[in-house]
Design a protein around this motif. Sequence first.
Motif, PDB file in Angstrom:
ATOM      1  N   PRO A 136       0.794  -1.239   0.000  1.00 51.06           N
ATOM      2  CA  PRO A 136       0.000   0.000   0.000  1.00 51.06           C
ATOM      3  C   PRO A 136       0.822   1.283   0.000  1.00 51.06           C
ATOM      4  N   SER A 137       2.090   1.225   0.402  1.00 53.10           N
ATOM      5  CA  SER A 137       2.905   2.445   0.459  1.00 53.10           C
ATOM      6  C   SER A 137       3.562   2.779  -0.871  1.00 53.10           C
ATOM      7  N   ILE A 138       3.426   1.905  -1.864  1.00 55.20           N
ATOM      8  CA  ILE A 138       4.075   2.123  -3.162  1.00 55.20           C
ATOM      9  C   ILE A 138       3.105   2.766  -4.142  1.00 55.20           C
ATOM     10  N   ASP A 139       3.634   3.663  -4.968  1.00 52.41           N
ATOM     11  CA  ASP A 139       2.850   4.368  -5.972  1.00 52.41           C
ATOM     12  C   ASP A 139       2.764   3.511  -7.238  1.00 52.41           C
ATOM     13  N   PHE A 140       1.561   3.023  -7.543  1.00 53.47           N
ATOM     14  CA  PHE A 140       1.345   2.214  -8.744  1.00 53.47           C
ATOM     15  C   PHE A 140       0.606   2.997  -9.830  1.00 53.47           C
ATOM     16  N   SER A 141       0.614   4.310  -9.748  1.00 53.49           N
ATOM     17  CA  SER A 141      -0.159   5.130 -10.684  1.00 53.49           C
ATOM     18  C   SER A 141       0.401   5.110 -12.107  1.00 53.49           C
ATOM     19  N   MET A 142       1.664   4.676 -12.289  1.00 54.83           N
ATOM     20  CA  MET A 142       2.269   4.643 -13.610  1.00 54.83           C
ATOM     21  C   MET A 142       2.022   3.326 -14.334  1.00 54.83           C
ATOM     22  N   MET A 143       1.223   2.436 -13.758  1.00 56.23           N
ATOM     23  CA  MET A 143       0.978   1.142 -14.377  1.00 56.23           C
ATOM     24  C   MET A 143       0.055   1.281 -15.575  1.00 56.23           C
ATOM     25  N   ASP A 144       0.236   0.376 -16.538  1.00 56.54           N
ATOM     26  CA  ASP A 144      -0.511   0.438 -17.790  1.00 56.54           C
ATOM     27  C   ASP A 144      -1.769  -0.435 -17.707  1.00 56.54           C
ATOM     28  N   GLY A 145      -2.708  -0.006 -16.842  1.00 58.84           N
ATOM     29  CA  GLY A 145      -3.969  -0.737 -16.727  1.00 58.84           C
ATOM     30  C   GLY A 145      -3.972  -1.763 -15.620  1.00 58.84           C
ATOM     31  N   GLU A 146      -5.167  -2.194 -15.222  1.00 58.59           N
ATOM     32  CA  GLU A 146      -5.340  -3.174 -14.146  1.00 58.59           C
ATOM     33  C   GLU A 146      -4.708  -4.520 -14.487  1.00 58.59           C
ATOM     34  N   GLU A 147      -5.003  -5.024 -15.678  1.00 62.34           N
ATOM     35  CA  GLU A 147      -4.465  -6.316 -16.107  1.00 62.34           C
ATOM     36  C   GLU A 147      -3.127  -6.133 -16.819  1.00 62.34           C
ATOM     37  N   ASP A 148      -2.380  -7.223 -16.917  1.00 59.71           N
ATOM     38  CA  ASP A 148      -1.085  -7.191 -17.603  1.00 59.71           C
ATOM     39  C   ASP A 148      -1.296  -7.397 -19.105  1.00 59.71           C
ATOM     40  N   SER A 149      -1.486  -6.316 -19.821  1.00 57.97           N
ATOM     41  CA  SER A 149      -1.716  -6.392 -21.262  1.00 57.97           C
ATOM     42  C   SER A 149      -0.413  -6.440 -22.057  1.00 57.97           C
ATOM     43  N   MET A 150       0.728  -6.242 -21.396  1.00 60.57           N
ATOM     44  CA  MET A 150       2.010  -6.210 -22.094  1.00 60.57           C
ATOM     45  C   MET A 150       2.613  -7.606 -22.261  1.00 60.57           C
ATOM     46  N   TRP A 151       2.203  -8.551 -21.414  1.00 59.99           N
ATOM     47  CA  TRP A 151       2.780  -9.900 -21.436  1.00 59.99           C
ATOM     48  C   TRP A 151       2.065 -10.757 -22.471  1.00 59.99           C
ATOM     49  N   ASN A 152       2.821 -11.419 -23.324  1.00 59.87           N
ATOM     50  CA  ASN A 152       2.260 -12.258 -24.385  1.00 59.87           C
ATOM     51  C   ASN A 152       2.608 -13.718 -24.102  1.00 59.87           C
ATOM     52  N   PRO A 153       1.618 -14.602 -23.951  1.00 59.03           N
ATOM     53  CA  PRO A 153       1.902 -16.001 -23.622  1.00 59.03           C
ATOM     54  C   PRO A 153       2.601 -16.769 -24.740  1.00 59.03           C
TER      55      PRO A 153
END
Length: 212
Positions: A136-153
């Motif tokens: 909770p103390s870390i800033d996650f505001s720079m993340m690219d969306g809720e889900e991981d859309s950058m990872w390709n299986p």
Amino acid sequence: MNTASAQFPYPWQLCKIIHLVSHGQAMHNVEGDKDREALLSDHLFDAQLSPLGLQQVCKLGKDVHASGLLKKIDLVITSPLYWTVQTAMEVFGSESQADGGNSCPQIMAVELCRDRMGQRPCDMRRRVSECQALFPSIDFSMMDGEEDSMWNPDVRESEEEMAARMVLFMEWLWTRPEQQMVIVSHGIILQKILYVLGNDCHPTTTSALQTP
């Protein structure tokens, strides 16, 4: 080097001091050393630090605190993957429980400096809401969306794609107002960062970065 005759291409006030920190040993590192195929296992999804990794980051945290460096750091940037966030918290945020975090720098998770992506579940990140609940103390505001859309299986990120991502990351870094920052990331990513820096600095610095 004779500092009197040294050439400095940028005014000192416009320069940034960047500390590069590699994460502690994680569980997928342990399993991967035994069998590379284990890295394709779902049970290593967004792995945690190993017992040895926890010891490593605990020692580094003590060294950083004892050196006084913590008071000079303006911002800590970390890969959002679990074991790098653990490393950042243990090394640069562990005083928060003792004094309310007043002497600890802000820690921000940034998608661009995450590990090489694709195919391996250990390199897929958690949902942002889960990350926020865990840290909770870390800033996650720079993340690219809720889900991981950058990872390709199905496709592993190429060397060229990683290098291009690091160019974008460093371009973003120069826009930050902080002067002294820490980047907590992964070995291959830190190598790419050094390569980008080496191609964007004075020739004497480029030569030093390339010297074994």
